[in-house]
Design a protein around this motif. Sequence first.
Motif, PDB file in Angstrom:
ATOM      1  N   LEU A  24      32.070 -14.574  -3.932  1.00  0.00           N
ATOM      2  CA  LEU A  24      31.020 -14.839  -4.998  1.00  0.00           C
ATOM      3  C   LEU A  24      31.583 -14.130  -6.092  1.00  0.00           C
ATOM      4  O   LEU A  24      31.411 -14.237  -7.393  1.00  0.00           O
ATOM      5  N   ALA A  25      32.428 -13.045  -5.838  1.00  0.00           N
ATOM      6  CA  ALA A  25      33.019 -12.082  -7.267  1.00  0.00           C
ATOM      7  C   ALA A  25      33.897 -12.733  -8.041  1.00  0.00           C
ATOM      8  O   ALA A  25      34.304 -12.375  -9.363  1.00  0.00           O
ATOM      9  N   GLN A  26      34.465 -13.903  -7.589  1.00  0.00           N
ATOM     10  CA  GLN A  26      35.810 -14.351  -8.186  1.00  0.00           C
ATOM     11  C   GLN A  26      35.484 -14.971  -9.511  1.00  0.00           C
ATOM     12  O   GLN A  26      35.834 -14.644 -10.599  1.00  0.00           O
ATOM     13  N   PRO A  27      34.507 -16.170  -9.560  1.00  0.00           N
ATOM     14  CA  PRO A  27      34.120 -16.640 -10.916  1.00  0.00           C
ATOM     15  C   PRO A  27      33.889 -15.675 -11.956  1.00  0.00           C
ATOM     16  O   PRO A  27      34.342 -15.582 -13.196  1.00  0.00           O
ATOM     17  N   GLY A  75      32.367 -11.189   7.516  1.00  0.00           N
ATOM     18  CA  GLY A  75      31.780 -12.071   6.767  1.00  0.00           C
ATOM     19  C   GLY A  75      30.956 -11.983   5.488  1.00  0.00           C
ATOM     20  O   GLY A  75      31.150 -12.357   4.670  1.00  0.00           O
ATOM     21  N   GLU A  76      30.090 -10.676   5.548  1.00  0.00           N
ATOM     22  CA  GLU A  76      29.351 -10.441   4.397  1.00  0.00           C
ATOM     23  C   GLU A  76      30.169 -10.129   3.387  1.00  0.00           C
ATOM     24  O   GLU A  76      29.935 -10.323   2.331  1.00  0.00           O
ATOM     25  N   THR A  77      31.106  -9.006   3.763  1.00  0.00           N
ATOM     26  CA  THR A  77      32.260  -8.755   2.846  1.00  0.00           C
ATOM     27  C   THR A  77      33.069  -9.796   1.946  1.00  0.00           C
ATOM     28  O   THR A  77      32.834  -9.735   0.849  1.00  0.00           O
ATOM     29  N   MET A  78      33.154 -10.730   2.946  1.00  0.00           N
ATOM     30  CA  MET A  78      33.921 -11.732   2.332  1.00  0.00           C
ATOM     31  C   MET A  78      33.148 -12.841   1.498  1.00  0.00           C
ATOM     32  O   MET A  78      33.692 -13.343   0.212  1.00  0.00           O
ATOM     33  N   VAL A  79      31.902 -13.074   1.826  1.00  0.00           N
ATOM     34  CA  VAL A  79      31.208 -13.909   1.044  1.00  0.00           C
ATOM     35  C   VAL A  79      30.962 -13.190  -0.344  1.00  0.00           C
ATOM     36  O   VAL A  79      31.077 -13.838  -1.333  1.00  0.00           O
TER      37      VAL A  79
END
Lengths: 235, 789
Positions: free
Chosen positions: B718-721, B710-714
């Motif tokens: 967040l990294a996308q924009p 979960g932490e990795t995917m959160v």
Amino acid sequence: MTTPVFRTSGLTKVYDTGKVTVHALAGVDLNLYEGELTVLLGPSGSGKSTLLNILGGLDTATSGHVWFRDQELTGLGDRALTAYRRDHVGFVFQFYNLVASLTARENVQLVTDVSKNPMSPAEALEMVGLAPRLDHFPAELSGGEQQRVAIARAIAKRPDVLLCDEPTGALDSQTGVQVLEALKLVNDELGTATVVITHNVAIRKMAHRVIRFQDGRLLSTEVNDRRIAPSEIEW
Amino acid sequence: MVMHALDRKLLRDFARLWAQALAIAVVLACGVAALLTSFGMYQALGDSRDAYYERNRFADLWAPARRAPLSLLPTIAAIPGIRTAEARIEGMVTLDLPGREETAVGQILSLPASGEPLLNLPLLRAGRLPEPEAVTEVAVNAAFAAANGYRPGDRFFANLNGTRRELTISGTVLSPEFIYTLGPGAMMPDNEGFAVIWMPERAAAAAFDMEGAFNSLTVALYAGASPAEVIDRIDTLLDRYGGTGAHGRDRQMSDSFVSSEMNQLWTMTIVLPPIFFGVAAFLVNMVLGRIVALERSEIGLLKALGYSNAAIAGHYLMLAGLTAIVGIFIGWGVGAWLAHGMAGLYARFFDFPYLIFQGSWAVYVVSGLVGLGAAAFGALRVALAAARLPPAVAMQPPAPPRFRRGFSDRLMAGLHLSQPAMMILRSITRWPLRAAASALGLSMAVAVLAAASFFNDAMDKMMDVTFGQANRQDAVLIFTQNLPESALDELRALPGAMQVEGQLTEAAILRNGHLEKHVGIEARRPDADLSRIIGAAGGVVTVPPGGIVLTARLAAQLRLAIGDEVEVAFLSGRRETVHLPLMATTEQYIGLGAYMDFETLNRMRRQAPQISLANLTLDDARKAAFHRALNDMPALAGTAMLTDMRRSFQDTIRQNISITTTVYITIAVLIAVGVTYNGARIQLSERARELASLRILGFSRAEVSFILVGETMVLALLAQPPGWLAGLGIAWAFTQGVDSDLYQIPFVIAPSTFARASLIVLLTALASALVVRRRIDRLDLVAVMKTRE
């Protein structure tokens, strides 16, 4: 046996955490002598470990003075303290502090690599009865064996003083005796001044001198007329 | 020599951390490889070009004229600053090549009677240069010979000013003037259909009616001479002989293309490697930070044993150094391989006699040092912190991380999140810098992907505007001189010709204050349907009479806004100078266009309607007959077959793009793996006790895994924009970096490009986290609980 190896006067250590001020040592004056095995007794927080750390050059005093032989330790800089530890002091810790990725021999070699006149790692390990376990990693050794590796590591440099912080604290009685015998052997054979911190009151009987601490102060000093062997200690 | 125990610890630690070290090394390797390739090729191209220009005496200035007397040459040579001035004869001819259906075109250059020219010395590859007295012997450029399978002694036909003549190839040559060879009207090199032909002066003079005269001047300057002053003096002298303006290397076609390629490489050197080195430095910092945290007591012990601060800092720096060394070697290997591939690509487009990659050892050293520097930069703070740990403190277990109730907690409480979700969010808010740096690393992977795919979108747009909307003709016929518009009737009679439209192109200098630009002004009838001008917003632009339309880039270069007046100085005929208002700007990606109304331009030149080229659509079935007819057409300077050009342009671009896209996807995946794998490993290491406790409390494997993944995917989400934004930034930097007078890359990115970049990075992050998750299954619950932190 009358030459002091350590001398302290008014030794004080204050830990200031912002809100609370703790006097770990509150003006300690004491002498420790060449060739003697000294046991420091006292409850948790009485200042034993702080004293040992300052004697060993791991920590510095807030005020007061410490002499190692003729050299005053208080006021030495980091570089000089590093040299002092490297040349004169051997440490043994409660949790052995072996490097997990190095074998018994290599853990001892850590010390012999940086000291001037060391014994060979094999010789040091043989002294503590570990000749057959030279190339085992810490994970392959029992707790007592690990602690004896730590002692071998401490004595391999032929230190002037051996400082032991709860060396049997994590061990059962049987392995504890083996470790104490190793310490006694070193003290007898090499004449290394040895300081042992312990909670275990029974251990005092093997010492030349017993010093009791309470609340950062020296409570009493007694000299044993008759020392007993580690194997005779009732745990 | 016996190895020191500390060094042995170093090697064993390195071996134990191999997966994490490799993940970092690979990211670092990307940086080293990118630097080696782009900077190495930049240097190789520059060194090769400079050596070639020097050895073969590449000219500094070129000056075309209609017909100037040779007696003018001493006067020109006496202009201060000129070291060598050489006159020659140039001309365009159509070629009839045995076995080839389409008309080919040749550019003839005369060789002086003395044999070798003083400037732009051709480099013989096979055979010999033609005898000065020979009438039918010529040398041709080696690329043309190779493409058509010609060897010295082979023959072909040329239409020399209306006379069909058989020419014999005496030798094949390379020339510094033709490193990149582009025929008239072409957008890609076409070695089969375009030849550079060196002909003895006497034969060339006879063919082009230039006895005692020249129409092309080449000049070498003394170092320190002012090109602008010399150009002015040459222009004054050649003015009455039809000079159309001397120019420097900046307007020499081949040199412009080589320089443009070097600009691209330089842009790559500046944009790409810093991303990799930055991410690698961050990863080193993160992983080493964790190792030092885990080895606190060992550090304390080493200090108690008398190891100095420097020895301890050095120990951890060496760990980063070993990782860097692995990365550097991988990077060198991959970089050398890429550079080799790129050199092969260049060999296809550029005709260098040699490609000097000799500066390479310096490039290897530089890229290696930068790689080491990046790792050291990432490691330094951590290593110093390790060295500064007081020994007595180091041997105490670290205080548990301080969590505080804050705004985010109230927010989370409001959201009624589950405990595991809470753990994820608290961990992110507890180490905001580390979380931000991880997200930033992942956003770089998104950015690299988006920026790479951007080329796809940009080329689609470029192809669509250039070939789909603006140039819809099948063929362009270019004439040696302007013809009356009525000549179009003859062209309509050509076999296979369907639609035929004329176009007038006049060379001119556009001026606004001190800014000026040489351009060809194009004019077509308003109803022209085959070649059209496309406006910035799409749609066809018709040039209003009495004004001028420029491409937005040209208008920007001249600092002109719509409505401003621009001075137009024509370079031929009566050399009129007029002032015209800028009526509109257009978006055009190839060349710098300037456009006028057909009637207006002819009236301004005080001439009956004239054309300098014709656009045609052809009946495919009669193509052969069409080309046969062209072979007998005297006034033809060149033909461009747009259908072929479209295909070859598309093929080349598609091929290059599929290579680069593969490389960039690999790179982005490596970055994403490097960041997420290391991040998840560190989390697992920090949380092993927590996670094991949860398992003991009865949480399932899936529930415990959720916290880790979960932490990795959160963070990945967040990294996308920022990743999209950074991708736009990189794409923009690329369009700026390659922007030249020759072409411009449109700044367009399709939404699907972002979606694809995000998808790839999210999937990679998930896969990396799941690999680490498998370690949860192997967690020895009892052992973990017993270990002392």
